[in-house]
Design an enzyme around this catalytic site. Structure first.
Site, PDB file in Angstrom:
ATOM      1  N   HIS A 260      -7.162  -1.317   5.730  1.00 23.21           N
ATOM      2  CA  HIS A 260      -6.176  -0.264   6.271  1.00 23.21           C
ATOM      3  C   HIS A 260      -5.769   0.780   5.530  1.00 23.21           C
ATOM      4  O   HIS A 260      -6.048   1.898   5.968  1.00 23.21           O
ATOM      5  CB  HIS A 260      -4.925  -1.188   6.271  1.00 23.21           C
ATOM      6  CG  HIS A 260      -3.903  -0.356   6.641  1.00 23.21           C
ATOM      7  ND1 HIS A 260      -3.707   0.151   7.840  1.00 23.21           N
ATOM      8  CD2 HIS A 260      -2.542   0.186   6.071  1.00 23.21           C
ATOM      9  CE1 HIS A 260      -2.511   0.988   8.122  1.00 23.21           C
ATOM     10  NE2 HIS A 260      -1.825   0.926   6.894  1.00 23.21           N
TER      11      HIS A 260
ATOM     12  N   ASP B 104       6.523   4.160   4.808  1.00 19.72           N
ATOM     13  CA  ASP B 104       7.234   3.209   5.449  1.00 19.72           C
ATOM     14  C   ASP B 104       7.169   1.921   4.397  1.00 19.72           C
ATOM     15  O   ASP B 104       7.616   0.722   4.743  1.00 19.72           O
ATOM     16  CB  ASP B 104       6.732   2.838   6.985  1.00 19.72           C
ATOM     17  CG  ASP B 104       5.503   2.611   7.092  1.00 19.72           C
ATOM     18  OD1 ASP B 104       4.594   3.156   6.467  1.00 19.72           O
ATOM     19  OD2 ASP B 104       5.300   1.409   7.892  1.00 19.72           O
ATOM     20  N   HIS B 105       6.366   1.920   3.490  1.00 20.36           N
ATOM     21  CA  HIS B 105       6.299   0.636   2.749  1.00 20.36           C
ATOM     22  C   HIS B 105       6.811   0.901   1.216  1.00 20.36           C
ATOM     23  O   HIS B 105       6.716   0.176   0.448  1.00 20.36           O
ATOM     24  CB  HIS B 105       4.528   0.060   2.648  1.00 20.36           C
ATOM     25  CG  HIS B 105       4.194  -0.416   3.872  1.00 20.36           C
ATOM     26  ND1 HIS B 105       4.217  -1.576   4.400  1.00 20.36           N
ATOM     27  CD2 HIS B 105       4.062   0.408   5.152  1.00 20.36           C
ATOM     28  CE1 HIS B 105       3.684  -1.645   5.543  1.00 20.36           C
ATOM     29  NE2 HIS B 105       3.463  -0.403   6.211  1.00 20.36           N
TER      30      HIS B 105
ATOM     31  N   HIS C 193       4.892  -5.338   9.935  1.00 22.49           N
ATOM     32  CA  HIS C 193       5.607  -4.986  11.351  1.00 22.49           C
ATOM     33  C   HIS C 193       5.539  -5.948  12.072  1.00 22.49           C
ATOM     34  O   HIS C 193       4.675  -6.973  12.174  1.00 22.49           O
ATOM     35  CB  HIS C 193       4.685  -3.759  11.753  1.00 22.49           C
ATOM     36  CG  HIS C 193       4.528  -2.575  10.827  1.00 22.49           C
ATOM     37  ND1 HIS C 193       5.378  -1.588  10.808  1.00 22.49           N
ATOM     38  CD2 HIS C 193       3.659  -2.272   9.786  1.00 22.49           C
ATOM     39  CE1 HIS C 193       5.042  -0.465  10.064  1.00 22.49           C
ATOM     40  NE2 HIS C 193       3.926  -0.865   9.396  1.00 22.49           N
TER      41      HIS C 193
ATOM     42  N   HIS D  21       0.760  -1.026   0.019  1.00 18.02           N
ATOM     43  CA  HIS D  21      -0.102  -0.024   0.083  1.00 18.02           C
ATOM     44  C   HIS D  21       0.862   1.081   0.044  1.00 18.02           C
ATOM     45  O   HIS D  21       1.944   0.977   0.012  1.00 18.02           O
ATOM     46  CB  HIS D  21      -1.063   0.026   1.317  1.00 18.02           C
ATOM     47  CG  HIS D  21      -0.443   0.000   2.540  1.00 18.02           C
ATOM     48  ND1 HIS D  21       0.506  -0.928   3.135  1.00 18.02           N
ATOM     49  CD2 HIS D  21      -0.383   0.898   3.619  1.00 18.02           C
ATOM     50  CE1 HIS D  21       0.833  -0.739   4.194  1.00 18.02           C
ATOM     51  NE2 HIS D  21       0.432   0.488   4.479  1.00 18.02           N
TER      52      HIS D  21
ATOM     53  N   ASP E 123      -0.179  -4.298   6.120  1.00 18.73           N
ATOM     54  CA  ASP E 123      -0.567  -3.721   7.094  1.00 18.73           C
ATOM     55  C   ASP E 123      -2.050  -4.115   7.478  1.00 18.73           C
ATOM     56  O   ASP E 123      -2.926  -3.549   8.077  1.00 18.73           O
ATOM     57  CB  ASP E 123      -0.699  -2.275   7.425  1.00 18.73           C
ATOM     58  CG  ASP E 123       0.671  -1.709   7.705  1.00 18.73           C
ATOM     59  OD1 ASP E 123       1.761  -2.654   7.631  1.00 18.73           O
ATOM     60  OD2 ASP E 123       1.070  -0.443   7.465  1.00 18.73           O
TER      61      ASP E 123
ATOM     62  N   HIS F  86       1.674   3.692   2.161  1.00 22.38           N
ATOM     63  CA  HIS F  86       2.187   4.523   3.280  1.00 22.38           C
ATOM     64  C   HIS F  86       3.791   4.559   2.811  1.00 22.38           C
ATOM     65  O   HIS F  86       4.290   3.648   2.731  1.00 22.38           O
ATOM     66  CB  HIS F  86       1.860   3.795   4.564  1.00 22.38           C
ATOM     67  CG  HIS F  86       0.162   4.078   4.982  1.00 22.38           C
ATOM     68  ND1 HIS F  86      -0.482   3.288   5.663  1.00 22.38           N
ATOM     69  CD2 HIS F  86      -0.407   5.108   4.399  1.00 22.38           C
ATOM     70  CE1 HIS F  86      -1.538   3.833   5.761  1.00 22.38           C
ATOM     71  NE2 HIS F  86      -1.766   4.739   5.106  1.00 22.38           N
TER      72      HIS F  86
HETATM   73 ZN    ZN Z   1       3.054   0.225   8.001  1.00 19.50          ZN
HETATM   74 ZN    ZN Z   2      -0.019   1.351   6.522  1.00 20.02          ZN
END
Ligand code: ZN
Ligand code: ZN
Length: 263
Positions: free
Chosen positions: A115, A60-61, A175, A56, A135, A58
């Site tokens: 999410h 951090d991905h 995570h 997705h 996530d 975000h």
């Molecule tokens: Zn994440």
């Molecule tokens: Zn996320």
């Protein structure tokens, strides 16, 4: 299929993965934030990163995409609905698409909104099935919905997509939250002996030694799969007096998600 779990030690406790075809050494990088950590592991083993998959949008991905593309020329794959936000995506994915890695691996894309509304999970139909759950599904938990998601949609994804996969499916979440999430399980279900034993056993365990769990195991300690559990329902009814005696699973899921936001 070889799956390498990488711990880049980010503040958000991200896991990165390389999915490697053992015949060719071709690899898919899943959800890279720390590109250097992923590149170093690939270099060390002589693997070629030919593709990157973002579950997705975000940051951090996907913030590691550009550096990995620069170093390897890899193609970037992501949900078609997230491609314009991520940027420089080569392949927009839809439900049911397959991703091939080298000669030996085929992964199926599952459209798993909730999410975020454009999220994919990857399912490997191998003799040992595996799910890269981003996530959407965490160990003993579910993704939050406050950055573009929706809890009722996440429930539908759990009920109609995730829960129907084989119990033997090994989960590779985005995570490391297992021990923390078991605390939430026990806050809702203090009588869950499996969760208590696991939390005590793993309290001091490092992230790369946290055991992988299967979907079948998750059903014993992940509250978001235990929506008919009397202890969970009774506890929720104390906090939400409007909840009926036999609430629909969707209702239980959404209330659990709401409590988890404040826990
Ligand atoms: Zn994440
Ligand atoms: Zn996320």
């Amino acid at each position: 299929m070889h799956i390498e779990r990488i711990w880049p030690d980010t503040k958000l406790r991200n896991y990165h993965f390389l999915v490697v075809c053992e015949e060719t050494g071709d690899a898919l990088a899943v959800d890279p934030w720390d590109a250097e950590a992923v590149l170093a592991v690939a270099r060390q083993h002589g693997w070629n990163i030919t593709q990157i998959l973002n579950t997705h949008h975000h940051h951090d991905h996907c913030d590691g995409n550009a550096r990995i593309v620069e170093a390897t020329g890899a193609r970037v794959l992501a949900h078609a609905g997230a491609a314009s936000i991520i940027g420089k995506v080569d392949v927009g994915l839809a439900d049911g698409d397959s991703i091939r890695i080298g000669r030996s691996i085929e992964l199926e894309c599952l459209d798993t909104p909730g999410h975020t509304m454009s999220h994919v999970c990857l399912f490997a139909h191998a003799d040992k099935p595996a799910l890269f759950s981003g996530d959407t599904l965490f160990n003993a938990g579910a993704g939050n919905c406050h950055n573009g998601g929706d809890p009722a949609t996440l429930y539908e994804t759990f009920a109609t997509r995730i829960a129907r996969l084989p119990d033997a499916t090994t989960i590779y979440p985005g995570h490391e939250y297992l021990v923390n999430n078991l605390g939430f399980t026990l806050s809702r279900e203090p009588g869950n002996a499996v969760a208590l034993a696991m939390k005590n056993r793993l309290a001091q365990t490092g992230p790369l030694d946290i055991p992988l769990t299967t979907l079948g195991e998750e059903k014993h300690f992940n509250s978001f799969f235990r929506l008919g559990n009397p202890e969970i329902i009774n506890g929720l009814r104390q906090q939400f007096p409007d909840l009926p005696e036999n609430p629909a699973p969707r209702e239980v899921f959404v209330r659990l998600r709401e409590l988890r936001n404040k826990w």
